[in-house]
Design a protein around this motif. Structure first.
Motif, short mmCIF file in Angstrom:
data_model
loop_
_atom_site.label_atom_id
_atom_site.label_comp_id
_atom_site.label_asym_id
_atom_site.label_seq_id
_atom_site.Cartn_x
_atom_site.Cartn_y
_atom_site.Cartn_z
N GLN A 140 0.84 -1.23 -0.09
CA GLN A 140 -0.17 0.25 0.00
C GLN A 140 0.86 1.10 0.03
N LYS A 141 1.87 1.25 0.96
CA LYS A 141 2.76 2.48 0.94
C LYS A 141 3.63 2.54 -0.42
N HIS A 142 3.90 1.67 -1.04
CA HIS A 142 4.71 2.01 -2.31
C HIS A 142 3.68 2.34 -3.36
N PRO B 112 -6.19 0.74 -8.64
CA PRO B 112 -6.79 1.70 -7.78
C PRO B 112 -5.96 2.89 -7.32
N SER B 113 -6.41 4.21 -7.39
CA SER B 113 -5.98 5.39 -6.80
C SER B 113 -6.77 6.40 -6.41
N PRO B 114 -6.85 6.57 -5.00
CA PRO B 114 -5.77 6.22 -4.18
C PRO B 114 -5.75 4.83 -3.90
N TYR B 115 -4.52 4.16 -3.48
CA TYR B 115 -4.43 2.84 -3.25
C TYR B 115 -4.26 2.65 -1.69
N THR B 116 -5.43 1.87 -1.35
CA THR B 116 -5.51 1.81 0.15
C THR B 116 -5.23 0.57 0.56
N LEU B 117 -5.10 0.44 1.97
CA LEU B 117 -4.64 -0.95 2.77
C LEU B 117 -5.65 -2.12 2.25
N ALA B 118 -6.95 -1.84 2.03
CA ALA B 118 -7.97 -2.74 1.68
C ALA B 118 -7.45 -3.16 0.41
N ASP B 119 -7.28 -2.23 -0.60
CA ASP B 119 -6.71 -2.64 -1.98
C ASP B 119 -5.66 -3.51 -1.92
N ALA B 120 -4.64 -3.22 -1.15
CA ALA B 120 -3.68 -4.23 -1.11
C ALA B 120 -3.80 -5.37 -0.51
N GLU B 121 -4.86 -5.78 0.47
CA GLU B 121 -5.25 -6.93 0.97
C GLU B 121 -5.84 -7.86 -0.10
N ASN C 62 15.06 -4.57 0.40
CA ASN C 62 15.49 -4.17 1.77
C ASN C 62 14.33 -4.62 2.73
N GLY C 63 13.87 -5.71 2.47
CA GLY C 63 12.95 -6.61 3.30
C GLY C 63 11.40 -6.18 3.49
N GLU C 64 11.15 -5.24 2.37
CA GLU C 64 9.68 -4.76 2.00
C GLU C 64 9.34 -4.83 0.40
N VAL C 65 8.07 -4.99 0.33
CA VAL C 65 7.43 -5.04 -1.11
C VAL C 65 7.61 -3.69 -1.48
N ALA C 66 8.36 -3.53 -2.43
CA ALA C 66 8.39 -2.11 -3.22
C ALA C 66 8.05 -2.05 -4.74
N TYR D 231 4.20 -4.63 -14.65
CA TYR D 231 5.20 -4.43 -13.53
C TYR D 231 5.13 -2.79 -13.35
N TRP D 232 5.41 -2.55 -12.04
CA TRP D 232 5.63 -1.07 -11.44
C TRP D 232 6.56 -1.41 -10.17
N LEU D 233 7.27 -0.37 -9.92
CA LEU D 233 8.25 -0.27 -9.06
C LEU D 233 8.17 1.06 -8.18
N SER D 234 8.27 1.05 -7.03
CA SER D 234 8.21 2.39 -6.32
C SER D 234 9.22 3.34 -6.74
N GLU D 235 8.76 4.57 -6.64
CA GLU D 235 9.51 5.57 -7.27
C GLU D 235 10.76 5.81 -6.70
N GLN D 236 10.99 5.37 -5.39
CA GLN D 236 12.49 5.54 -4.79
C GLN D 236 13.45 4.88 -5.56
N TYR D 237 13.01 3.75 -6.11
CA TYR D 237 13.95 2.95 -6.77
C TYR D 237 13.96 3.06 -8.25
N TRP D 238 13.49 4.20 -8.81
CA TRP D 238 13.64 4.23 -10.27
C TRP D 238 15.22 4.53 -10.76
N GLY D 239 15.18 3.86 -11.87
CA GLY D 239 16.66 4.36 -12.47
C GLY D 239 17.93 3.63 -11.96
N ARG D 240 17.48 2.42 -11.19
CA ARG D 240 18.48 1.86 -10.80
C ARG D 240 18.96 0.36 -11.40
N GLY D 241 18.14 0.15 -12.54
CA GLY D 241 18.20 -1.07 -13.13
C GLY D 241 17.37 -2.37 -12.65
#
Length: 172
Positions: free
Chosen positions: A22-24, A39-48, A68-72, A92-102
């Motif tokens: 949900q966070k990412h 979904p947008s916004p993406y809620t905890l219920a959406d994640a579950e 790093n131990g979490e789903v990103a 696919y999608w990836l958390s924005e904080q990890y973009w550009g790292r291959g």
């Protein structure tokens, strides 16, 4: 099930993944390039709900991207019906904080290899909005080739866009 990448792990889903998913996932920069069913916004219920759909897959076709131990992020093969039964879509999608790292090109290569080794498929396809050239580059780095551009074929956020079709065949 796990597939190890150089800086991440692709693995099956666990119920405890919901908070990090949900966070990412709750990011408009991610949803801007995905189908409206995301979904947008993406809620905890959406994640579950999403995790529950994917908890007991056999065979596994949808993976959590753990960093790093979490789903990103998420990567998976979406099987279709009728004449498309052996031509899944990769998404696919990836958390924005990890973009550009291959990370995503490597993950696409791993899932593509897994798909051709373990699943009865003839090709893997991807459809990319014209507003997402970075995803086109991801696919090219992973060995996919552009097969077509479907002009003015989708509407996203009120804008008519082209959609680019990429395909990988068993030989990549």
């Amino acid at each position: 099930m796990e597939i190890k990448g150089s800086r991440f792990t692709l693995r099956t889903w666990q119920a405890a993944d919901a908070p990090s998913l949900q966070k990412h996932a709750n990011n408009p920069n991610i949803t801007a390039c995905l189908l409206d069913r995301f979904p947008s916004p993406y809620t905890l219920a959406d994640a579950e709900f999403f995790i529950n759909l994917n908890l007991h897959q056999d065979p596994v076709t949808n993976f959590a991207i753990e960093i790093n131990g979490e789903v990103a992020g998420v990567i998976g093969l979406d099987f279709r019906d009728d004449v498309y039964i052996k031509s899944p879509l990769i998404g696919y999608w990836l958390s924005e904080q990890y973009w550009g790292r291959g990370i995503i090109p490597e993950a696409v290569k791993l899932v593509t290899g897994y798909g051709f080794k373990k699943l009865d498929i003839i090709c893997i396809m991807a459809f990319v909005f014209s507003t997402n050239p970075k995803s086109m580059r991801v696919l090219e780095k992973a060995g996919y080739t552009q097969q077509a551009v479907l002009k003015q074929s989708v509407i996203k956020n009120g804008k008519v866009l082209d959609e680019h079709v990429y395909v990988a065949y068993r030989n990549i």
